[in-house]
Write an enzyme that holds these catalytic residues in place. Structure first.
Site, short mmCIF file in Angstrom:
data_model
loop_
_atom_site.label_atom_id
_atom_site.label_comp_id
_atom_site.label_asym_id
_atom_site.label_seq_id
_atom_site.Cartn_x
_atom_site.Cartn_y
_atom_site.Cartn_z
N CYS A 66 6.25 -0.64 1.23
CA CYS A 66 4.84 -0.40 1.56
C CYS A 66 4.34 -1.43 2.58
O CYS A 66 4.48 -2.63 2.37
CB CYS A 66 3.98 -0.47 0.29
SG CYS A 66 2.24 -0.19 0.60
N GLY A 88 -4.51 -1.73 -1.62
CA GLY A 88 -4.81 -2.44 -2.86
C GLY A 88 -4.35 -1.73 -4.11
O GLY A 88 -3.98 -0.55 -4.08
N GLU A 89 -4.38 -2.45 -5.19
CA GLU A 89 -4.00 -1.92 -6.51
C GLU A 89 -5.27 -1.85 -7.36
O GLU A 89 -5.81 -2.88 -7.75
CB GLU A 89 -2.94 -2.86 -7.12
CG GLU A 89 -2.68 -2.68 -8.60
CD GLU A 89 -2.40 -1.24 -9.03
OE1 GLU A 89 -1.55 -0.58 -8.42
OE2 GLU A 89 -3.05 -0.78 -9.98
N CYS A 94 5.27 -4.02 -3.03
CA CYS A 94 6.31 -3.00 -3.17
C CYS A 94 7.14 -3.01 -1.89
O CYS A 94 6.61 -3.16 -0.78
CB CYS A 94 5.68 -1.64 -3.42
SG CYS A 94 4.74 -1.61 -4.96
N SER A 117 -4.51 5.76 -8.68
CA SER A 117 -3.06 5.56 -8.59
C SER A 117 -2.74 4.10 -8.84
O SER A 117 -3.36 3.20 -8.29
CB SER A 117 -2.59 5.97 -7.19
OG SER A 117 -1.21 5.73 -7.05
N ASN A 158 7.37 7.36 4.27
CA ASN A 158 6.81 7.27 5.61
C ASN A 158 7.39 6.01 6.22
O ASN A 158 7.11 4.91 5.78
CB ASN A 158 5.28 7.18 5.53
CG ASN A 158 4.67 8.46 4.99
OD1 ASN A 158 5.06 9.56 5.40
ND2 ASN A 158 3.77 8.33 4.04
N SER A 215 2.72 5.11 -9.92
CA SER A 215 3.73 4.89 -8.89
C SER A 215 5.02 4.43 -9.56
O SER A 215 5.23 3.24 -9.75
CB SER A 215 3.23 3.83 -7.89
OG SER A 215 2.22 4.38 -7.09
N LEU A 216 5.87 5.39 -9.90
CA LEU A 216 7.08 5.06 -10.66
C LEU A 216 8.22 4.65 -9.72
O LEU A 216 8.75 3.55 -9.81
CB LEU A 216 7.47 6.26 -11.54
CG LEU A 216 8.58 5.99 -12.55
CD1 LEU A 216 8.16 4.94 -13.56
CD2 LEU A 216 8.97 7.28 -13.26
N CYS A 245 0.42 7.51 3.27
CA CYS A 245 0.66 6.60 2.15
C CYS A 245 1.47 5.39 2.58
O CYS A 245 2.51 5.52 3.22
CB CYS A 245 1.45 7.29 1.06
SG CYS A 245 0.65 8.70 0.40
N CYS A 296 -9.69 8.87 0.71
CA CYS A 296 -8.72 7.92 0.17
C CYS A 296 -9.30 6.52 0.37
O CYS A 296 -9.48 6.07 1.50
CB CYS A 296 -7.39 8.09 0.90
SG CYS A 296 -6.14 6.93 0.37
N GLU A 306 -9.01 -0.16 5.65
CA GLU A 306 -8.95 1.19 6.18
C GLU A 306 -9.25 2.18 5.07
O GLU A 306 -8.91 1.96 3.90
CB GLU A 306 -7.56 1.46 6.78
CG GLU A 306 -7.33 0.64 8.03
CD GLU A 306 -6.01 0.94 8.72
OE1 GLU A 306 -6.02 1.03 9.95
OE2 GLU A 306 -4.98 1.05 8.04
N CYS A 366 -2.87 -6.32 -0.59
CA CYS A 366 -2.39 -5.96 -1.94
C CYS A 366 -1.40 -7.02 -2.39
O CYS A 366 -0.62 -7.54 -1.60
CB CYS A 366 -1.70 -4.59 -1.90
SG CYS A 366 -1.20 -3.99 -3.53
N1 SAH Z 1 -1.42 0.36 -5.51
C1 SAH Z 1 -1.58 1.72 -5.95
C2 SAH Z 1 -2.40 2.50 -4.98
C3 SAH Z 1 -1.71 2.79 -3.66
S1 SAH Z 1 -1.36 4.48 -3.65
C4 SAH Z 1 -0.22 2.34 -6.21
O1 SAH Z 1 0.76 1.76 -5.79
O2 SAH Z 1 -0.15 3.36 -6.87
C5 SAH Z 1 -0.29 4.66 -2.36
C6 SAH Z 1 0.94 5.45 -2.77
O3 SAH Z 1 1.79 5.53 -1.62
C7 SAH Z 1 1.73 4.75 -3.84
O4 SAH Z 1 2.36 5.66 -4.68
C8 SAH Z 1 2.74 4.01 -3.01
O5 SAH Z 1 3.85 3.62 -3.73
C9 SAH Z 1 3.05 5.03 -1.94
N2 SAH Z 1 3.68 4.45 -0.77
C10 SAH Z 1 3.66 3.16 -0.39
N3 SAH Z 1 4.36 3.00 0.74
C11 SAH Z 1 4.82 4.21 1.08
C12 SAH Z 1 5.60 4.69 2.17
N4 SAH Z 1 6.03 3.88 3.12
N5 SAH Z 1 5.89 6.01 2.20
C13 SAH Z 1 5.43 6.84 1.25
N6 SAH Z 1 4.68 6.45 0.22
C14 SAH Z 1 4.39 5.15 0.11
#
Ligand code: SAH
Length: 359
Positions: free
Chosen positions: A122, A164-165, A119, A196, A295, A219-220, A338, A108, A95, A115
């Site tokens: 996600c 993906g990362e 996390c 990101s 989300n 993504s901390l 996200c 985006c 997507e 991925c």
């Molecule tokens: N893999 C990379 C690129 C994905 S960016 C990364 O993790 O940075 C997507 C962003 O949305 C990341 O910061 C991720 O942590 C965040 N994200 C993932 N799931 C989410 C959710 N359910 N609600 C809000 N943000 C989320």
């Protein structure tokens, strides 16, 4: 003809296309013309490239294809965000999202099918990793989005925040950015790109040496090693301390800052203590914080905090001199926000795979 077996021109940097033409005994300047047709005018049929010699126009499609992936689904959110479902040559699906904005829309893009990072909050992570995208497939998402939305002559921004990362598919991602940056094509400036990452450290170190240097978002999501180990499992390998150390050394231009993304999970990482720890951790880094209230989705075992909790968290950061913003979630009604991108492939799995799924 099995066009999917042909080499994808969208996978070529300009110098590679020049080399390919030279091999055919053709002048290399045709490569620039082809780039202009594909990336400036959105033409993906060699036959229509009218300034190429006629015999070249018939020869090229026998050797190459132009990888504009097939858009097999399209949804538009009430807020104008468009999510497209893209089918790749092998039937895998990804997507991509276009978020309308001014001065330029933001695309985006995905960098992998699925991925591997898993996390905890996600949806994409739930899919696991299927495969990497090629540079041409990353570039192809821009071609597809610009094509269906009629955006070829407009400026746009890119965020590598889809499925993906990106640093887990480093070479293809960086190659795609170089292709998009080419002056004969989109001429994308690195200032318009944000990568990101969860912080795959060896790749982040490598990124620090690149000439095309996108904006960086990390993504901390957590302020303690123990908690981040659970939320962002790669932390077990590359912990917060090392990650922030690398960020401190990351080459930044004047006034440029690293964005720290912080997904907010009610009762988990949204307390005032978390906010204070976060401010302390970012001390000495040219940072800004982007809060992402979760989300929610079925299968994600967390809740979105109240607006008050988000605001209180933001205020604590601001009081400590940290620049902070709260991400407006766009496209939540079509699951384009996200962490909400997830797909199934169109082709039925091979018997071996089916068996594995039953076990
Ligand atoms: N893999 C990379 C690129 C994905 S960016 C990364 O993790 O940075 C997507 C962003 O949305 C990341 O910061 C991720 O942590 C965040 N994200 C993932 N799931 C989410 C959710 N359910 N609600 C809000 N943000 C989320």
């Amino acid at each position: 003809m099995f066009t999917e077996l042909l080499t994808d021109v969208a996978d070529f940097e300009l110098h590679e296309l020049e080399a390919a033409l030279a091999q055919l005994g053709r002048p290399t300047f045709h490569a620039r013309q082809i780039f202009q047709w594909i990336y400036r005018r959105g033409v993906s049929d060699f036959a229509l490239m009218t300034d190429l010699p006629r015999d070249l126009r018939t020869e090229l499609p026998r050797r190459f294809r132009i990888g504009v992936p097939q858009v097999v689904g399209r949804e538009r959110s009430a807020d104008g965000t468009t999510k497209v479902l893209i089918e790749l040559v092998d039937g895998k699906r990804i997507e991509s999202v276009c978020i309308p904005d001014s001065p330029g829309d933001t695309f985006c893009l995905s960098t992998q099918v699925g991925c591997a990072m898993r996390c905890a909050f996600c949806l994409t992570g739930k899919m696991g990793i299927d495969r990497n995208l090629s540079a041409g497939e990353i570039v192809g998402q821009v071609l597809a989005l610009a094509g269906i939305l009629g955006l070829f002559d407009r400026r746009f921004n890119i965020v590598l925040m889809g499925m993906g990362e990106p640093l887990h598919n480093y070479d293809a991602t960086m190659k795609a950015l170089r292709i998009l940056a080419n002056d004969h094509g989109f001429g994308l400036s690195p200032r318009r790109v944000t990568l990101s990452t969860v912080g795959v450290l060896p790749a982040l170190e490598r990124l620090a040496t690149e000439s095309f240097m996108p904006n960086l978002a990390i993504s901390l999501h957590s302020t303690t090693e123990a908690q981040r180990d659970l939320l962002v499992p790669i932390n077990r390998k590359y912990g917060i301390e090392e990650l922030l150390d690398t960020c401190r050394r990351f080459p930044l231009k004047r006034r440029q800052r690293i964005t720290f993304e912080y997904v907010m999970l009610a009762g988990v990482n949204d307390t005032p203590e978390d906010a204070k720890r976060l401010a302390r951790l970012l001390n000495g880094i040219q940072a800004k914080v982007n809060l992402l209230p979760l989300n929610e989705a079925a299968g994600i075992p967390f809740e979105r905090p109240s607006d008050e909790a988000v605001n209180r968290f933001a205020e604590i950061l601001a009081d400590r001199g940290v620049t902070v913003s709260v991400r407006k979630s766009r496209g939540r009604d079509i699951r384009a926000a996200c962490g909400q991108l997830i797909t199934e492939s169109s082709r039925t799995p091979t018997p071996g795979k089916q068996l594995a799924m039953l076990m």
